[in-house]
Write a protein that holds these residues in place. Structure first.
Motif, PDB file in Angstrom:
ATOM      1  N   THR A  55       2.518   1.621  -3.403  1.00 47.49           N
ATOM      2  CA  THR A  55       1.561   2.129  -4.390  1.00 47.49           C
ATOM      3  C   THR A  55       1.305   3.619  -4.162  1.00 47.49           C
ATOM      4  N   THR A  56       1.236   4.004  -2.886  1.00 51.91           N
ATOM      5  CA  THR A  56       1.054   5.426  -2.573  1.00 51.91           C
ATOM      6  C   THR A  56       2.244   6.233  -3.084  1.00 51.91           C
ATOM      7  N   ALA A  73       1.856   6.682  -6.664  1.00 49.66           N
ATOM      8  CA  ALA A  73       0.820   7.685  -6.945  1.00 49.66           C
ATOM      9  C   ALA A  73       1.364   9.095  -6.718  1.00 49.66           C
ATOM     10  N   ILE A  74       2.174   9.264  -5.669  1.00 53.87           N
ATOM     11  CA  ILE A  74       2.762  10.590  -5.401  1.00 53.87           C
ATOM     12  C   ILE A  74       3.653  11.003  -6.576  1.00 53.87           C
ATOM     13  N   THR A 110       2.147  15.347 -12.927  1.00 54.13           N
ATOM     14  CA  THR A 110       1.020  16.070 -13.543  1.00 54.13           C
ATOM     15  C   THR A 110       1.134  17.591 -13.376  1.00 54.13           C
ATOM     16  N   PHE A 129       2.478   7.719 -19.247  1.00 61.01           N
ATOM     17  CA  PHE A 129       1.336   6.983 -18.704  1.00 61.01           C
ATOM     18  C   PHE A 129       0.045   7.742 -19.009  1.00 61.01           C
ATOM     19  N   LEU A 164       3.402   9.987  -9.685  1.00 59.60           N
ATOM     20  CA  LEU A 164       2.535  10.314 -10.830  1.00 59.60           C
ATOM     21  C   LEU A 164       1.908  11.693 -10.646  1.00 59.60           C
ATOM     22  N   MET A 165       1.517  11.997  -9.383  1.00 58.23           N
ATOM     23  CA  MET A 165       0.920  13.316  -9.113  1.00 58.23           C
ATOM     24  C   MET A 165       1.923  14.428  -9.403  1.00 58.23           C
ATOM     25  N   TYR A 199       7.904   4.410   3.149  1.00 59.85           N
ATOM     26  CA  TYR A 199       7.379   4.537   1.786  1.00 59.85           C
ATOM     27  C   TYR A 199       8.579   4.487   0.827  1.00 59.85           C
ATOM     28  N   LEU A 209       0.833  -1.205   0.000  1.00 60.80           N
ATOM     29  CA  LEU A 209       0.000   0.000   0.000  1.00 60.80           C
ATOM     30  C   LEU A 209       0.873   1.262   0.000  1.00 60.80           C
ATOM     31  N   LYS A 210       1.933   1.216   0.794  1.00 58.07           N
ATOM     32  CA  LYS A 210       2.830   2.378   0.854  1.00 58.07           C
ATOM     33  C   LYS A 210       3.595   2.531  -0.461  1.00 58.07           C
ATOM     34  N   GLY A 221       5.217   9.128 -15.619  1.00 54.46           N
ATOM     35  CA  GLY A 221       3.920   9.794 -15.522  1.00 54.46           C
ATOM     36  C   GLY A 221       3.433  10.435 -16.818  1.00 54.46           C
TER      37      GLY A 221
END
Lengths: 164, 507
Positions: free
Chosen positions: B168-169, B172-173, B179, B452, B175-176, B437, B165-166, B449
């Motif tokens: 994946t987080t 996600a960070i 953006t 993707f 990828l964020m 993490y 989970l960490k 990112g």
């Protein structure tokens, strides 16, 4: 610190706050598929939603978990609370270097920055401030000169100098 | 063609051309090894100097930088736990674990040998199969490219140790962060909070510096030197050059098939636009872990993992050049700059280039081949020097890293803001590392990112929002099935086995 408010929990809350700031910008964009296309908000919305769910799960896991024994940290003989003082000091030093680099220029900022880093690490290692002072000065002169020769002389790049 | 190729090799015997190759190789070695400086930056800085050079000499020098820069990202990764370049991130996991076990010389030797093998295989593929292979790669449609990037993203996340989970987080960070700035498909700024600095987005260099150099410096400042001394005890041994030659049993442990398979993965990924050394090394590593006899060694110092990562990222060099030269499509940042070198000299990369100017390009092929051999020779020549990177005065080392990396960020963009960005990402990475993490998925999120998002959105535009488009193309379907298999083999099955074992243990 209690289990309900340990470092893991605080960091998860900090990420939640950052995620909320990020999310606040999504609402300023066009809704995904409003014009038939995913649009700029599509992926950010998915990511944001995922991070909210992940943080809630991490918080729940943390609150439900048995309190774990705190791992033993090797303490410094010279600097008390090194694991806190060191990182905070390093962050502050890098920030001061960036400010100094902009206002005082490369030579002054780089000399002081490299001297402080070298002094800190050598003093912590040997507990001998005189030796650390000498090593700090030598390190500062060598690295600052190297950086100057490398960036400015070899690659002819511009570095700021005394631009008040 | 064979005669022109032979002439290309012969041209390297010319003292000036050979000096350009050696000079480029050493420059790439230095830039790749210093955290924050990359082969891309070295070639970018070289670009203005190529005006006064013959095009073949410029390409020879660029080839030397490219091969050495991709390899040397692993040197400081192994010795200091700071990859000199993003492509060395996976090697760092295994290499530094081996270093801490006192096997630093063998790790450095294996890294160089694997890079040499990968580089040679990549160059041979480039020379022999350039046109047919690039036409296959060009058949990849947008949904296929998305599925490939997804495979890379998922792979990186699931191979991270600790909480899924960490991990994946963290992804996600990353990828964020990717953006932030101009939207890749529409002229709209996103997440810029009204700042013109943020409109240009987060550049790769400050992100890499922040995630690795700044984060490492902050982390080290909180560690007692006593801890470093404990870690270094295993390494107290006078290095001899022959100690850097990998032992036969280590080479057998990796296996010839692993070298070839990882190199082929590197070549194929190099050929795909948006592939690059990092993705090649991650996918080859995950595949090596999946097929390993002892997957439990991965993450704790595995020669198989290290060899897979290094063979593939250097094999990528040859692969990335294929679509550039034959179709005019650069595969990564470095080949994009090589594109510029060719244009400066009036050569337009594309199908006609090899047909009309093979004689001009042939020395570059030869240089990639010879530079691959140089990689292994370099560890024999400079290996003891690499190893001493972990024994030099901590104050000197971190003052050097702290200054060169931050000034490197400034030199690459002439922006004080990007220095602040490196610090901010460094602080975030330090906190992530402190709380478990993993940082590497975040880096991959930042790198992959833009691709993707672009491939995802383009596919959905074509399908009018129908996600089954990713199942309709055979290549995409195969890649998605492969992703599912990876998740099953690397996460679900081990978790179930662990649970079953826990249940079997009497309380």
């Amino acid at each position: 610190m209690t289990r309900s408010l340990n470092g893991q929990v605080l960091f998860a809350f900090a990420l939640l706050a950052l995620n909320t700031i990020y999310a606040s910008q999504i609402f300023q964009m066009e809704r995904p598929f409003a014009s038939g296309e995913p649009g700029p908000a599509f992926l950010p919305m998915l990511l944001c939603g995922f991070v909210y769910i992940a943080m809630i799960r991490i918080l729940l896991t943390e609150w439900r978990a048995e309190p774990a024994a705190r791992p033993a940290v090797m303490q410094s003989d010279v600097i008390p609370k090194l694991q806190l003082v060191g990182p905070v000091g390093a962050i502050a030093l890098i920030a001061l270097f960036i400010i100094g680099f902009f206002y005082a220029g490369y030579v002054v900022a780089a000399s002081l920055y490299t001297f402080t880093i070298a002094f800190f690490f050598n003093h912590e290692q040997n507990a001998d401030w005189k030796r650390a002072l000498v090593l700090g000065v030598v390190t500062s002169v060598v690295i600052t000169s190297f950086g100057w020769l490398f960036f400015v002389k070899l690659f002819d790049l511009y570095l700021p100098m005394w631009e008040f | 063609m064979i005669a022109e190729l032979a002439n290309g090799f012969l041209s390297l015997a010319h003292p000036v051309t050979f000096l350009y190759l050696v000079g480029g190789f050493l420059l790439g070695l230095i830039f790749g090894a210093i955290p924050g400086l990359t082969a891309t930056l070295a070639i970018a800085l070289l670009l203005p100097f190529t005006f006064g050079m013959a095009v073949s000499d410029a390409l020879v020098m660029v080839a030397g930088i490219y091969m050495a820069g991709i390899y040397s990202g692993s040197i400081t990764g192994i010795t200091l736990n700071i990859p000199g370049a993003p492509s060395g991130a996976i090697t760092t996991i295994e290499g530094n674990a081996l270093m801490k076990k006192g096997e630093g010389m063998q790790a450095l030797g294996m890294s160089a040998l694997s890079s040499s093998i990968g580089g040679l295989i990549g160059t041979v593929v480039l020379i022999t199969l350039a046109q047919p292979i690039s036409s296959i790669a060009l058949l990849f449609q947008t949904p296929d490219k998305f599925s490939l990037v997804l495979l890379a993203v998922v792979t990186v996340t699931i191979v991270s140790s600790g909480s899924l989970l960490k991990a994946t987080t963290a992804m996600a960070i990353g990828l964020m962060i990717s953006t932030v700035g101009m939207d890749p498909m529409a002229p709209v700024g996103r997440f810029d909070f009204g700042s013109y600095h943020l409109i240009e987005g987060v550049n790769l260099l400050p992100a890499v510096i922040g995630l690795f150099a700044v984060c490492e410096m902050i982390a080290q400042s909180g560690m007692s030197a006593k801890l470093g001394q404990v870690e270094r005890l295993a390494n107290v041994q006078k290095p001899r050059r022959k100690d850097f030659i990998p032992h036969r049993e280590r080479i057998r442990e990796v296996g010839l098939f692993n070298y070839i398979k990882s190199s082929v993965i590197g070549v194929v990924i190099g050929m795909l636009p948006g592939g690059g050394a990092s993705m090649a090394s991650f996918i080859a590593y995950a595949e090596a872990k999946r097929s390993a006899k002892k997957p439990e060694k991965f993450g704790n110092g595995s020669y198989e993992g290290l060899a897979a990562s290094e063979s593939s990222n250097n094999a990528m060099c040859g692969g990335a050049v294929i679509p550039l030269l034959t179709m005019g499509i650069p595969g990564d940042a470095v080949t994009a700059i090589i594109f510029g070198v060719l244009l400066i000299h009036g050569l337009v990369p594309g199908p006609a280039l090899l047909g009309e100017n093979f004689g001009v390009i042939a020395p570059m092929f030869a240089a990639l081949f010879v530079a691959s051999i140089f990689v292994f020779l370099s560890v024999l020549a400079f290996g003891p020097l690499y190893l001493r990177l972990s024994q030099i005065n901590r104050g000197f080392l971190y003052a050097f890293i702290g200054l060169i990396s931050m000034v490197g960020v400034y030199a690459s963009s002439f922006s004080i803001f990007q220095m602040w960005m490196a610090l901010a990402i460094g602080v975030l990475a330090f906190l992530m590392r402190t709380f478990g993490y993993p940082v590497v998925p975040a880096l991959m999120g930042i790198i992959l990112g833009p691709f993707f998002e672009e491939f995802l959105r383009r596919s959905l535009i074509v399908s009018k929002g129908d996600p089954t488009i990713f199942l309709q193309s055979p290549a995409s379907l195969v890649l998605l099935i492969l992703t599912g298999i990876f998740i099953w083999l690397l996460r679900i099955r081990p978790a179930r086995q662990a649970k079953r074992q826990e249940g079997g243990v009497p309380s």
